[in-house]
Design an enzyme around this catalytic site. Structure first.
Site, PDB file in Angstrom:
ATOM      1  N   GLU A 131      37.935  -2.036  -7.524  1.00 22.82           N
ATOM      2  CA  GLU A 131      37.896  -1.912  -6.076  1.00 22.82           C
ATOM      3  C   GLU A 131      38.453  -0.547  -5.661  1.00 22.82           C
ATOM      4  O   GLU A 131      37.937   0.114  -4.771  1.00 22.82           O
ATOM      5  CB  GLU A 131      38.713  -3.057  -5.454  1.00 22.82           C
ATOM      6  CG  GLU A 131      38.794  -3.058  -3.943  1.00 22.82           C
ATOM      7  CD  GLU A 131      37.443  -3.293  -3.281  1.00 22.82           C
ATOM      8  OE1 GLU A 131      36.491  -3.677  -3.994  1.00 22.82           O
ATOM      9  OE2 GLU A 131      37.339  -3.049  -2.069  1.00 22.82           O
ATOM     10  N   SER A 134      43.130  13.233 -13.637  1.00 23.23           N
ATOM     11  CA  SER A 134      42.397  12.009 -13.948  1.00 23.23           C
ATOM     12  C   SER A 134      40.944  12.389 -14.178  1.00 23.23           C
ATOM     13  O   SER A 134      40.554  13.530 -13.982  1.00 23.23           O
ATOM     14  CB  SER A 134      42.512  11.007 -12.812  1.00 23.23           C
ATOM     15  OG  SER A 134      41.915  11.540 -11.670  1.00 23.23           O
ATOM     16  N   GLU A 174      36.209   8.892 -27.410  1.00 29.60           N
ATOM     17  CA  GLU A 174      37.318   8.021 -27.824  1.00 29.60           C
ATOM     18  C   GLU A 174      37.442   6.849 -26.861  1.00 29.60           C
ATOM     19  O   GLU A 174      36.969   6.917 -25.732  1.00 29.60           O
ATOM     20  CB  GLU A 174      38.615   8.825 -27.850  1.00 29.60           C
ATOM     21  CG  GLU A 174      38.966   9.415 -26.504  1.00 29.60           C
ATOM     22  CD  GLU A 174      39.911  10.610 -26.627  1.00 29.60           C
ATOM     23  OE1 GLU A 174      41.009  10.525 -26.110  1.00 29.60           O
ATOM     24  OE2 GLU A 174      39.525  11.634 -27.254  1.00 29.60           O
ATOM     25  N   LYS A 209      39.039   4.398 -24.117  1.00 25.67           N
ATOM     26  CA  LYS A 209      39.976   4.647 -23.021  1.00 25.67           C
ATOM     27  C   LYS A 209      40.934   3.465 -22.931  1.00 25.67           C
ATOM     28  O   LYS A 209      40.560   2.376 -22.510  1.00 25.67           O
ATOM     29  CB  LYS A 209      39.208   4.796 -21.704  1.00 25.67           C
ATOM     30  CG  LYS A 209      40.093   5.167 -20.531  1.00 25.67           C
ATOM     31  CD  LYS A 209      39.246   5.402 -19.286  1.00 25.67           C
ATOM     32  CE  LYS A 209      40.090   6.012 -18.156  1.00 25.67           C
ATOM     33  NZ  LYS A 209      41.287   5.239 -17.861  1.00 25.67           N
ATOM     34  N   ARG A 223      52.776  10.384 -15.744  1.00 32.79           N
ATOM     35  CA  ARG A 223      51.831  11.253 -15.061  1.00 32.79           C
ATOM     36  C   ARG A 223      52.240  11.468 -13.606  1.00 32.79           C
ATOM     37  O   ARG A 223      52.046  12.542 -13.056  1.00 32.79           O
ATOM     38  CB  ARG A 223      50.429  10.675 -15.112  1.00 32.79           C
ATOM     39  CG  ARG A 223      49.437  11.609 -14.429  1.00 32.79           C
ATOM     40  CD  ARG A 223      48.037  11.198 -14.682  1.00 32.79           C
ATOM     41  NE  ARG A 223      47.750   9.897 -14.107  1.00 32.79           N
ATOM     42  CZ  ARG A 223      46.595   9.270 -14.263  1.00 32.79           C
ATOM     43  NH1 ARG A 223      45.666   9.805 -15.001  1.00 32.79           N
ATOM     44  NH2 ARG A 223      46.394   8.108 -13.710  1.00 32.79           N
TER      45      ARG A 223
END
Length: 780
Positions: free
Chosen positions: A35, A82, A113, A115, A136
DNA sequence: ATGCCTCGAGTTCA
DNA sequence: CTCGAGGCAT
């Protein structure tokens, strides 16, 4: 026009910021990732189409949210970005095409790879020593969680090997392996600790503990997938070579990370990982593709918040948000009233979901779902949708908690709950049309009488128009009855087909149904008993009864305590069976079924082991008479030949048989109750009956698999699983549904899943299809 | 009483 | 498949 778009953009920004705060700062997300992604894309598109709406502080311009302040802030020398998302093959193709257009260098090489669904962090090494680790955060700066990260064994505190740059930042994902997550929660449940919602939240929450000792207790792991700042040294020219080097320096790197070529390579990789997904020891939500060479990456650069040279290809969302329109209830065969949710259609894991079971009233109360609520749905265990959670923020005002209706919505009878039970039941029994329909549906089902083509809709209509009071009426249906039923049903629904209006009547289906009903007349005792739908008598119990008693008429007359002589049948099941047979209505249905041509084709002699049922002492224990302990029953068994002799005995004989007066009194009092005396009388008759029928011990030949318990799993090429099961049972095996240490061997076809894994874990013999076939041929 | 291990019952979608 | 609950060994 622009005003409404601006409002929409503002609304999206607000929602995204709130969600992001909950996700990154509070570790308590309230909307599914899917969402969030959807809203972010909508805003992105809106801002792209109307640049005047794009504000510098928009969520599309940054990655997460500001740190909460409990940890020191760390500024990332190189931002932690991101990735853009792709949800379809087309979007992956677009991604590759854009790179192609910019670079123009033929077949592209990508590093691919999995995730991981964890928490992204950055690790800083100076002179090869781990000096700082950070989350992060918002991408530009995160939280200093060095002390917590030091507790992870997967993170090297000192780099191995040599040749590393003076300053090296390694990026990767902290995650909690699934098995460890389960184990941790099990332990927590047992010892009253904090139960983690899912592995991702577990990982995030663990890293944000203020006390590193707490973090150290959590089963966290780490995979490296990239680098940040590098100074005083150089790295290879490609991402894949860098990963290989990181591995040498002591970092775990997923061995699923690999190099692929072109769009086809990417898509093939996606499918391969998707197929392996459920078997992986950790949760992943997609795969990541990165252009492998750094020169190309530099040339491509970034769009506002994501690199142009990488993308995350996500699996279809397993969780989605939708609106629950209403909570309805179903009435099952046993009268169980089950609540279920009717929802606005939504795509979950690739299929459209509109309904989900809510199990029972307790479950509804636990979730506190109400009509009109926005809910999160998930497809659990591969298929079955379930409502996971209510999004409380979105609850409309004025709602009330849901409550179980007090009357059956179908027949109006009272809905009751047994003391301590979870399910509520309609008390209407067979006067409830819903229960009648379900009873017939069960009777006709494949594992019962196997009447092909008799679906729920037909049964409903037949019952509604009075053709079907109980299952025995099936066997007097005529072709005309069926056609008449169909005509009236079509008329009622206003769905009269054109062909019928034209004067043609399709009769093929009715011919087939009549034929199927006729075919079902010849059946086995086990199927017949199962088909009756007796409480607690499922397929397995029905088979056991058939195997032990062999004959319907014997079973019909048996007093219930004798059913306890069958292994795996205890008091509860025996009583339920006795109760069913005590109802004259049920006996009449059986009579009518037999009168209308149902034939049991496999009647046989009772199992010789039933001889112990002839023993009076055993019988008296089974009867559960007050004060009659096994010892007392033994004394009576020694003094009287059988139940008949006991019934005939004058009271004083009980005392002379060695029974204390008080115990004898209890027995006499028990016998004075008419129903009890009747029970004992019937037991006496049944004993006589059994004695006459029992074959000599050992007369029945034992199959080669006698006493073995087998479990079937996977798909067999040469036969259906049911067929294989029947063949094994014919050789004396017992087919069970799950693997345990009692399992003798497991027959595994292709695509065998968890059961095979369990068998291997327990070191249980596994047969492949070839071995099964060879065995069946040998013992045919 | 406690803890396996099974079984029964209800369930979704294409 | 998953839950709840029955059967049975300990």
């Amino acid at each position: 026009m622009t005003a409404t778009l601006a409002e929409r953009a503002a609304e999206l920004r607000k929602k995204l910021e709130d969600a992001s705060y909950r996700y990154h700062v509070l570790d308590a997300p309230d909307i599914p990732d899917a969402e969030y992604d959807r809203m972010l894309r909508e805003l992105d598109e809106l801002e792209a189409a109307h640049p005047e709406l794009a504000l510098p502080g928009s969520p599309t311009r940054r990655v997460g949210s500001a740190p909460s302040g409990r940890f020191a802030e760390v500024r990332h020398a190189i931002p932690m970005l991101s990735l853009g998302n792709a949800f379809s093959d087309e979007e992956v193709q677009d991604f590759v095409r854009r790179i192609d257009e910019t670079l123009d260098r033929g077949e592209l090489v990508f590093s691919a790879e999995p995730k991981l669904d964890g928490l992204a962090i950055s690790l800083r090494y100076e002179q090869g020593v781990f000096v700082q680790g950070a989350t992060r955060g918002d991408g530009a700066s995160g939280e200093d969680v060095t002390a917590n990260l030091r507790t992870l064994k997967a993170i090297p505190l000192q780099l191995r090997g040599s040749g590393w740059p003076e300053v090296l930042e390694v990026r990767g994902e902290v995650y909690m392996p699934r098995a460890d997550f389960e184990k941790y929660n099990e332990h927590a449940r047992l010892h009253g600790g904090k139960v983690l919602a899912n592995p991702r939240n577990g990982a995030a929450g663990s890293l944000r503990q203020l006390d590193p000792a707490v973090t150290a207790q959590r089963p966290l792991s780490f995979f490296a997938y990239g680098i940040g700042e590098v100074a005083g040294g150089a790295l290879p020219a490609t991402h894949s070579a860098t990963l290989a080097l990181l591995r040498e320096w002591g970092f775990p790197v997923s061995d699923l990370a690999t190099v692929v070529q072109g769009v086809e390579g990417l898509l093939a990789y996606f499918r391969r990982i998707g197929a392996a997904r459920d078997g992986l020891p950790f949760d992943i939500d997609g795969v990541v593709y990165k252009l492998d060479d750094y020169a190309g990456q530099r040339e491509l650069g970034f769009v506002s918040r994501a690199p142009r040279w990488a993308i995350a290809h996500k699996f279809p969302a397993q969780e989605q948000m939708t609106v629950l329109e209403s909570i309805e209830v179903n009435v099952g065969r046993t009268g169980a009233v089950t609540p279920w949710a009717l929802m606005k259609p939504v795509q979950v894991g690739g299929v459209t979901v509109t309904r989900a079971t809510l199990h029972n009233a307790d479950h509804v109360a636990r979730l506190d779902v109400r009509n009109g609520d926005t809910v999160i749905v998930r497809r659990a265990g591969d298929v079955i949708p379930e409502v996971v959670q209510v999004v409380l923020d979105q609850r409309p005002s004025g709602t009330q908690p849901w409550s179980m209706p007090t009357r059956c919505p179908v027949c109006g009878a009272e809905v009751v709950r047994e003391e301590g039970a979870a399910v509520w039941r309609c008390s209407g029994e067979l006067s409830c049309p819903a229960q009648r329909v379900q009873a017939v549906f069960h009777f006709a089902s494949r594992r019962a009488m196997d009447i092909d083509g008799l679906g729920e809709r037909y049964i409903e209509s037949l019952a509604e128009f009075g053709y079907l009071q109980d299952v025995s009426d099936l066997y007097r249906l005529t072709l005309d009855d069926l056609l008449e039923m169909k005509r009236r049903a079509d008329e009622r629904d206003g769905t009269v087909p054109e062909t019928v209006k034209a004067g043609k009547v399709a009769t093929k289906w009715a011919d087939n149904l009549i034929e199927a009903i006729d075919r079902s007349r010849d059946t086995t005792l086990a199927r017949f008993l199962f088909a009756l739908g007796i409480e607690h008598v499922g397929e397995s119990t029905a088979k056991a009864l058939a195997q032990w008693f062999g004959d319907l008429e014997l079973i019909r007359r048996l007093p219930w305590p004798l059913f306890k002589r069958v292994p795996d049948i205890g008091g509860e099941v025996a009583r339920a069976l006795g109760h069913f047979l005590d109802q004259p209505g049920n006996q009449q249905v059986i009579d009518r079924l037999l009168a209308r041509g149902v034939r049991i084709t496999d009647a046989r002699a009772p199992n010789p082991k039933l001889a112990e049922a002839l023993d009076l002492a055993t019988l008296l224990v089974d009867l559960e008479i007050p004060k009659i302990t096994p010892v007392r029953a033994g004394q009576l068994g020694g003094a009287f030949a059988d139940a008949q002799a006991l019934l005939d005995a004058p009271v004083h004989n009980l005392v002379t048989a060695g029974l204390p007066a008080e115990t004898a009194g209890a027995l006499v009092a028990w016998l004075e109750i008419e129903a009890n005396a009747g029970l004992l009388l019937r037991a006496a008759q049944a004993q006589a009956d059994l004695r006459a029928r029992l074959p000599e011990r050992g007369e029945q030949a034992a199959g080669p698999l006698e006493g073995k318990t087998v479990v079937l799993t996977g798909t067999l090429a040469s036969m259906g699983r049911d067929e294989a099961k029947e063949k094994l049972e014919a050789l004396g095996a017992k087919a069970a549904g799950s693997v345990s240490k009692k399992t003798s061997f497991v027959v595994a076809g292709s695509e065998a899943g968890s059961k095979l894994a369990k068998a291997e874990e327990l070191g249980i013999e596994v047969w492949d299809e070839a071995k099964l076939l060879a065995f069946l041929v040998e013992h045919a």
